[in-house]
Design an enzyme around this catalytic site. Structure first.
Site, mmCIF file in Angstrom:
data_model
loop_
_atom_site.group_PDB
_atom_site.id
_atom_site.type_symbol
_atom_site.label_atom_id
_atom_site.label_comp_id
_atom_site.label_asym_id
_atom_site.label_seq_id
_atom_site.Cartn_x
_atom_site.Cartn_y
_atom_site.Cartn_z
ATOM 1 N N THR A 38 37.167 48.896 47.055
ATOM 2 C CA THR A 38 38.177 49.666 47.807
ATOM 3 C C THR A 38 37.522 50.406 48.972
ATOM 4 O O THR A 38 38.125 50.575 50.027
ATOM 5 C CB THR A 38 38.936 50.675 46.913
ATOM 6 O OG1 THR A 38 37.985 51.467 46.208
ATOM 7 C CG2 THR A 38 39.857 49.985 45.933
ATOM 8 N N GLN A 114 34.949 40.985 38.389
ATOM 9 C CA GLN A 114 36.283 40.357 38.391
ATOM 10 C C GLN A 114 36.736 40.130 39.825
ATOM 11 O O GLN A 114 37.782 39.564 40.068
ATOM 12 C CB GLN A 114 37.276 41.292 37.687
ATOM 13 C CG GLN A 114 36.894 41.577 36.249
ATOM 14 C CD GLN A 114 37.666 42.787 35.704
ATOM 15 O OE1 GLN A 114 38.806 42.661 35.275
ATOM 16 N NE2 GLN A 114 37.051 43.943 35.738
ATOM 17 N N HIS A 132 36.353 35.526 38.197
ATOM 18 C CA HIS A 132 37.618 35.023 38.749
ATOM 19 C C HIS A 132 37.428 34.200 40.018
ATOM 20 O O HIS A 132 38.365 34.000 40.781
ATOM 21 C CB HIS A 132 38.577 36.196 38.993
ATOM 22 C CG HIS A 132 38.969 36.893 37.723
ATOM 23 N ND1 HIS A 132 39.409 38.183 37.659
ATOM 24 C CD2 HIS A 132 38.969 36.439 36.438
ATOM 25 C CE1 HIS A 132 39.664 38.499 36.399
ATOM 26 N NE2 HIS A 132 39.390 37.468 35.637
ATOM 27 N N CYS A 163 41.856 14.385 54.146
ATOM 28 C CA CYS A 163 42.337 13.275 53.316
ATOM 29 C C CYS A 163 43.786 13.464 52.899
ATOM 30 O O CYS A 163 44.317 12.672 52.127
ATOM 31 C CB CYS A 163 41.457 13.131 52.075
ATOM 32 S SG CYS A 163 41.882 14.280 50.762
ATOM 33 N N ILE A 242 32.761 54.913 43.774
ATOM 34 C CA ILE A 242 31.498 54.277 43.363
ATOM 35 C C ILE A 242 30.495 54.153 44.501
ATOM 36 O O ILE A 242 29.284 54.318 44.300
ATOM 37 C CB ILE A 242 31.737 52.911 42.689
ATOM 38 C CG1 ILE A 242 30.379 52.341 42.303
ATOM 39 C CG2 ILE A 242 32.552 51.963 43.530
ATOM 40 C CD1 ILE A 242 30.384 51.216 41.400
HETATM 41 P P1 NAD Z 1 42.563 47.264 38.985
HETATM 42 O O1 NAD Z 1 43.262 47.292 40.284
HETATM 43 O O2 NAD Z 1 43.350 47.002 37.775
HETATM 44 O O3 NAD Z 1 41.824 48.650 38.771
HETATM 45 C C1 NAD Z 1 41.011 49.208 39.756
HETATM 46 C C2 NAD Z 1 40.290 50.381 39.129
HETATM 47 O O4 NAD Z 1 39.322 50.866 40.037
HETATM 48 C C3 NAD Z 1 41.210 51.541 38.790
HETATM 49 O O5 NAD Z 1 40.885 51.966 37.476
HETATM 50 C C4 NAD Z 1 40.862 52.603 39.845
HETATM 51 O O6 NAD Z 1 40.974 53.907 39.333
HETATM 52 C C5 NAD Z 1 39.427 52.282 40.154
HETATM 53 N N1 NAD Z 1 38.975 52.601 41.507
HETATM 54 C C6 NAD Z 1 39.600 52.355 42.683
HETATM 55 N N2 NAD Z 1 38.811 52.674 43.725
HETATM 56 C C7 NAD Z 1 37.648 53.152 43.179
HETATM 57 C C8 NAD Z 1 36.432 53.628 43.729
HETATM 58 N N3 NAD Z 1 36.247 53.680 45.062
HETATM 59 N N4 NAD Z 1 35.454 54.034 42.885
HETATM 60 C C9 NAD Z 1 35.636 53.982 41.546
HETATM 61 N N5 NAD Z 1 36.770 53.523 40.965
HETATM 62 C C10 NAD Z 1 37.752 53.107 41.770
HETATM 63 O O7 NAD Z 1 41.336 46.251 39.135
HETATM 64 P P2 NAD Z 1 40.619 45.310 38.058
HETATM 65 O O8 NAD Z 1 40.404 46.044 36.796
HETATM 66 O O9 NAD Z 1 39.472 44.683 38.754
HETATM 67 O O10 NAD Z 1 41.679 44.171 37.727
HETATM 68 C C11 NAD Z 1 42.446 43.590 38.745
HETATM 69 C C12 NAD Z 1 42.319 42.117 39.015
HETATM 70 O O11 NAD Z 1 42.582 42.032 40.393
HETATM 71 C C13 NAD Z 1 40.974 41.479 38.820
HETATM 72 O O12 NAD Z 1 41.187 40.365 38.056
HETATM 73 C C14 NAD Z 1 40.503 41.025 40.243
HETATM 74 O O13 NAD Z 1 40.239 39.643 40.251
HETATM 75 C C15 NAD Z 1 41.705 41.206 41.118
HETATM 76 N N6 NAD Z 1 41.464 41.890 42.412
HETATM 77 C C16 NAD Z 1 40.304 41.690 43.107
HETATM 78 C C17 NAD Z 1 40.093 42.326 44.309
HETATM 79 C C18 NAD Z 1 38.807 42.070 45.049
HETATM 80 O O14 NAD Z 1 38.227 40.994 44.929
HETATM 81 N N7 NAD Z 1 38.295 43.036 45.816
HETATM 82 C C19 NAD Z 1 41.063 43.189 44.827
HETATM 83 C C20 NAD Z 1 42.260 43.365 44.104
HETATM 84 C C21 NAD Z 1 42.433 42.715 42.888
HETATM 85 ZN ZN ZN Z 2 40.288 15.912 50.631
#
Ligand code: NAD
Ligand code: ZN
Length: 254
Positions: A38, A114, A132, A163, A242
């Site tokens: 984020t 993830q 993922h 193709c 983080i």
């Molecule tokens: P989630 O959205 O369910 O949870 C995000 C968590 O991160 C929350 O608990 C929130 O409080 C915390 N958070 C947000 N910003 C933060 C920061 N700066 N520092 C610390 N904590 C912070 O995400 P999830 O648990 O990863 O599950 C969601 C699914 O969505 C996953 O399967 C993933 O593949 C996908 N996803 C991926 C991305 C990416 O690749 N960047 C973005 C969105 C969703």
């Molecule tokens: Zn192809």
């Protein structure tokens, strides 16, 4: 009193800072989620500003990002994919960079993420298990040719290979199984660690969230802006961003 219990009673209390736990660890496993990115400008799913709290019309993100929806409504799937999951201008933040530095110092057993944004790899991490998948690795369903992210970002409608086959994003959709080799490597990385850091994840997506059950060590650090179901079990809970927290860590050679 036995010599052992005497020693235990007179043991110096451990310092419970993230720095002290990292310094004292042999191998660290990092288990992360959308919150890790984020601070790179990529929204997560479940925070207030996350994609789940956005008006999406008829369908939830989970429905749109499912294998069934991909088959039934590929046009709508790709529109959502391009507008909500691709962030070509996002760059690794201090958390991604610090983890890459810890890996270079020989302190990591692995990063299990993830996230699909590929930012850990871009920061230089190699011991990286992307449960993922990754938006940068796309494949033609017909001939198997690989494509990078730019063809997906620039395409309109359904992206096609030379193709004529459909180019499928390299991410694991809801309803699809995880890659067996990635899953195995991820579990091993967690099992081999004596410190587990769980950060930026709501721990609500399965089977990913259950991977932390492979951990056999004692110390768990949770870094999250909000409460998580793991807080109770953690040795240390850090409430905050983080990137800011990890930027303060000093990496000492192993
Ligand atoms: P989630 O959205 O369910 O949870 C995000 C968590 O991160 C929350 O608990 C929130 O409080 C915390 N958070 C947000 N910003 C933060 C920061 N700066 N520092 C610390 N904590 C912070 O995400 P999830 O648990 O990863 O599950 C969601 C699914 O969505 C996953 O399967 C993933 O593949 C996908 N996803 C991926 C991305 C990416 O690749 N960047 C973005 C969105 C969703
Ligand atoms: Zn192809």
């Amino acid at each position: 009193m036995s010599a052992e219990s005497f020693a235990r009673r007179h043991e110096k209390p451990r310092e419970l800072s993230l720095q002290a736990l990292i310094d004292g660890a042999g191998k660290i496993a990092f288990f992360g989620g959308a919150g890790v990115s984020t601070e790179s400008g990529i929204p997560d799913f479940r925070s207030a500003k996350g994609l789940y709290n956005e008006e999406n019309g008829e369908y939830s993100p989970e429905t749109i990002l499912s294998s069934l929806f991909f088959c039934l409504k590929p046009d709508e799937f790709y529109d959502y994919y391009r507008s909500h999951l691709l962030y070509p201008n996002a760059v690794p933040n201090a958390a991604h960079r610090k983890l890459a530095e810890l890996e270079r110092a020989g302190k990591l057993s692995g990063i299990v993420t993830q996230n699909i944004d590929g930012l850990h790899r871009r920061a230089g991490s190699r011991l990286c298990f992307e449960l993922h998948g990754n938006v940068n690795e796309n494949t033609c369903v017909k001939c198997g040719k690989h494509y990078g992210v730019s063809i997906m970002a620039q395409s309109e409608g359904i992206p096609h290979c030379k193709c004529s086959g459909v180019i499928k994003p390299g991410i694991v959709l809801y309803g699809e199984p995880l890659d067996m080799y990635v899953a195995r490597g991820a579990k091993r990385a967690i099992a081999d660690a004596d410190l587990l850091i769980v950060a930026g994840t709501s721990l609500s997506v399965e089977p990913a969230a259950s991977f932390i059950k492979s951990y056999n060590g004692k110390d768990i650090v949770v870094i999250n802006k909000e409460e998580t179901p793991l807080d109770e079990k953690a040795t240390l809970v850090l409430r905050g961003g983080i990137a800011e927290i990890m930027s303060k860590i000093k990496v000492r050679q192993h």
